[in-house]
Scaffold this motif. Sequence first.
Motif, PDB file in Angstrom:
ATOM      1  N   THR A   8       0.830  -1.200   0.000  1.00 37.16           N
ATOM      2  CA  THR A   8       0.000   0.000   0.000  1.00 37.16           C
ATOM      3  C   THR A   8       0.869   1.256   0.000  1.00 37.16           C
ATOM      4  N   LEU A   9       0.210   2.404  -0.130  1.00 37.06           N
ATOM      5  CA  LEU A   9       0.919   3.679  -0.062  1.00 37.06           C
ATOM      6  C   LEU A   9       1.551   3.885   1.309  1.00 37.06           C
ATOM      7  N   LEU A  10       0.897   3.368   2.360  1.00 34.22           N
ATOM      8  CA  LEU A  10       1.462   3.474   3.707  1.00 34.22           C
ATOM      9  C   LEU A  10       2.780   2.707   3.812  1.00 34.22           C
ATOM     10  N   ALA A  13       5.369   4.792   2.112  1.00 33.47           N
ATOM     11  CA  ALA A  13       5.669   5.966   2.938  1.00 33.47           C
ATOM     12  C   ALA A  13       6.624   5.602   4.070  1.00 33.47           C
ATOM     13  N   SER A  19       5.376  11.041   4.198  1.00 29.86           N
ATOM     14  CA  SER A  19       3.970  10.837   4.528  1.00 29.86           C
ATOM     15  C   SER A  19       3.240  10.115   3.397  1.00 29.86           C
ATOM     16  N   ARG A  20       2.082   9.536   3.761  1.00 29.40           N
ATOM     17  CA  ARG A  20       1.263   8.872   2.745  1.00 29.40           C
ATOM     18  C   ARG A  20       0.804   9.883   1.696  1.00 29.40           C
ATOM     19  N   SER A  24       1.156   9.676  -2.380  1.00 27.86           N
ATOM     20  CA  SER A  24       0.008   9.832  -3.270  1.00 27.86           C
ATOM     21  C   SER A  24       0.290  10.877  -4.339  1.00 27.86           C
TER      22      SER A  24
END
Length: 344
Positions: A8-10, A13, A19-20, A24
Amino acid sequence: MQTTKRITLLDIAADAGVSRATVSLVMRESPLVAAETRERVLLSAERLGYVYDRVAASLRSQRSASVGLVVTSVGNPFFAEITTGVESVLSETGRLAILGQHSESLATQERLLNQLLEYRVDGVILTAVAGTPASAIERLTRNGVNVVLCTRRVPGAAASYVGSDNEAGARAAAGHLLDHGVATVAFVGGVDGSPRRERARGLTAGLVGRGFDPSLLVSIPSPPTREGGYAATVDLLRTATLPVGIQAYNDIVAFGVAAAVRDAGLVVGHDVALIGFDDIQASRFEQPPLTTVDSDAAGIGARAAELFMRPPDERGEHVELMSPARLVVRSSCGCGDDSPAKGG
């Protein structure tokens, strides 16, 4: 059973130390992110094996970044060359072409167009089935789909069109057949639709311009396939006076014509002067090499995609783009042969 966690983006990150929201922005190619940060995020994404979730992005934006490309038959190399042209333009913007074929079936075309609407494609480049009603195009545009018609017109449809100059190409072919001193001229293959009508008009105009009685033109429609060309030629040769000049609807039909001529014990380029249409790559490797009309298939595809790519405020202006059609002289017409079907 072991399952693999989707990256995932998390995850990116955490790996990149940002940061997420920053991740993004990078994935959306925002110019607000510094180059060094962008590079670090992209390296993390690659290292972790991240795959962009385009479905989720489409749900958020109500756009799919995809384009439906619906053609008559993927088995016809002409449409493969159109597809190559479309892809050459769409790939520059990261858009995906979704390919479908209708095989001249209105029911199949309706099913494909419904599915493309369900997938929320941004546009459709369509070679329509002969007899397609304008209402089928209106339904697409009413749902916000940008439609470009490709190689076949739909009467009354409010859409841009890209094709070849069929009339000019057939007119040039007609003159060349008459240069070979043929006793009979025939137009073989194709189903009713704008390409066949335009080529028939060009063929007729070319014959009239040379003083040939157009009522003597033999027109034999057939499916635009090898089998269709073969069957139509078998019927033609039963009554035609030799030598015969044949304008085939397309190169695939011409291949079937040539096979029927050979099976009748006749010689292509001697007893029959044969001209195809489209100039697909295989035409130059036929025996004898096929004289044909180059319709610039890849160029048609590229121009259709370019029309789709126009800014939304320009799409209300429906335009027509025509590729020049050029006679490509090889041997199937009789050129280079000391036969009754001989000419320049």
